[in-house]
Design a protein around this motif. Structure first.
Motif, PDB file in Angstrom:
ATOM      1  N   GLU A   8       8.083   1.209  10.484  1.00 55.55           N
ATOM      2  CA  GLU A   8       7.739   1.580   9.105  1.00 55.55           C
ATOM      3  C   GLU A   8       6.604   0.701   8.584  1.00 55.55           C
ATOM      4  OE1 GLU A   8      11.332   1.199   6.940  1.00 55.55           O
ATOM      5  OE2 GLU A   8      12.230   3.001   7.777  1.00 55.55           O
ATOM      6  N   THR A   9       6.673  -0.582   8.893  1.00 58.58           N
ATOM      7  CA  THR A   9       5.615  -1.490   8.484  1.00 58.58           C
ATOM      8  C   THR A   9       4.299  -1.106   9.155  1.00 58.58           C
ATOM      9  OG1 THR A   9       7.259  -3.244   8.294  1.00 58.58           O
ATOM     10  CG2 THR A   9       4.961  -3.914   8.345  1.00 58.58           C
ATOM     11  N   GLY A  10       4.369  -0.740  10.437  1.00 66.68           N
ATOM     12  CA  GLY A  10       3.164  -0.330  11.154  1.00 66.68           C
ATOM     13  C   GLY A  10       2.542   0.930  10.580  1.00 66.68           C
ATOM     14  N   ILE A  11       3.373   1.883  10.185  1.00 62.01           N
ATOM     15  CA  ILE A  11       2.842   3.119   9.594  1.00 62.01           C
ATOM     16  C   ILE A  11       2.204   2.839   8.234  1.00 62.01           C
ATOM     17  CG2 ILE A  11       3.492   5.392   8.686  1.00 62.01           C
ATOM     18  CD1 ILE A  11       3.365   5.247  11.723  1.00 62.01           C
ATOM     19  N   LYS A  12       2.825   1.989   7.439  1.00 62.87           N
ATOM     20  CA  LYS A  12       2.232   1.629   6.140  1.00 62.87           C
ATOM     21  C   LYS A  12       0.902   0.918   6.333  1.00 62.87           C
ATOM     22  CE  LYS A  12       6.604   1.291   3.691  1.00 62.87           C
ATOM     23  NZ  LYS A  12       7.589   0.388   3.065  1.00 62.87           N
ATOM     24  N   LYS A  13       0.850   0.007   7.316  1.00 62.77           N
ATOM     25  CA  LYS A  13      -0.413  -0.689   7.604  1.00 62.77           C
ATOM     26  C   LYS A  13      -1.469   0.286   8.095  1.00 62.77           C
ATOM     27  CE  LYS A  13       1.006  -5.385   8.694  1.00 62.77           C
ATOM     28  NZ  LYS A  13       0.955  -6.435   9.724  1.00 62.77           N
ATOM     29  N   LEU A  14      -1.043   1.290   8.871  1.00 62.25           N
ATOM     30  CA  LEU A  14      -1.978   2.285   9.381  1.00 62.25           C
ATOM     31  C   LEU A  14      -2.592   3.102   8.246  1.00 62.25           C
ATOM     32  CD1 LEU A  14      -3.144   3.424  12.023  1.00 62.25           C
ATOM     33  CD2 LEU A  14      -1.293   5.079  11.999  1.00 62.25           C
ATOM     34  N   LEU A  15      -1.797   3.433   7.242  1.00 65.09           N
ATOM     35  CA  LEU A  15      -2.325   4.175   6.091  1.00 65.09           C
ATOM     36  C   LEU A  15      -3.326   3.341   5.293  1.00 65.09           C
ATOM     37  CD1 LEU A  15       0.890   6.015   4.875  1.00 65.09           C
ATOM     38  CD2 LEU A  15      -1.090   6.989   6.054  1.00 65.09           C
ATOM     39  N   VAL A  16      -3.027   2.055   5.117  1.00 62.85           N
ATOM     40  CA  VAL A  16      -3.974   1.159   4.435  1.00 62.85           C
ATOM     41  C   VAL A  16      -5.251   1.034   5.260  1.00 62.85           C
ATOM     42  CG1 VAL A  16      -4.347  -1.216   3.684  1.00 62.85           C
ATOM     43  CG2 VAL A  16      -2.177  -0.091   3.206  1.00 62.85           C
TER      44      VAL A  16
END
Length: 79
Positions: A8-16
């Motif tokens: 989940e953290t990786g997906i949020k970072k990917l969106l940023v």
């Protein structure tokens, strides 16, 4: 509340990161256009400041991209 997982953290970072990929070249191109358009003193300083911000933002985007993909790969290859 549950602690977010690495994925989940990786997906949020990917969106940023995707947002940074869009914003940083735009700021850099606006700065180059402002340098070409403005010749008087106060406006040219703003253009140089915008150019510095654009360059720093592109460097940060590259760094943030490596950190983002490292987070995602850590989740994919964790034991």
């Amino acid at each position: 509340m549950n602690k977010p997982t690495t994925f989940e953290t990786g997906i949020k970072k990917l969106l940023v990161f995707l947002g940074l990929l869009i914003i940083s070249p735009l700021i850099l191109s606006i700065a180059f256009k402002a340098l070409r358009a403005f010749k008087d003193a106060p406006k040219v300083f703003i253009a140089y400041g915008l150019l510095a911000v654009g360059i720093l933002l592109i460097l940060f985007t590259v760094y943030y991209g490596f950190k983002t993909f490292k987070t995602i790969l850590d989740h994919l290859f964790s034991k």
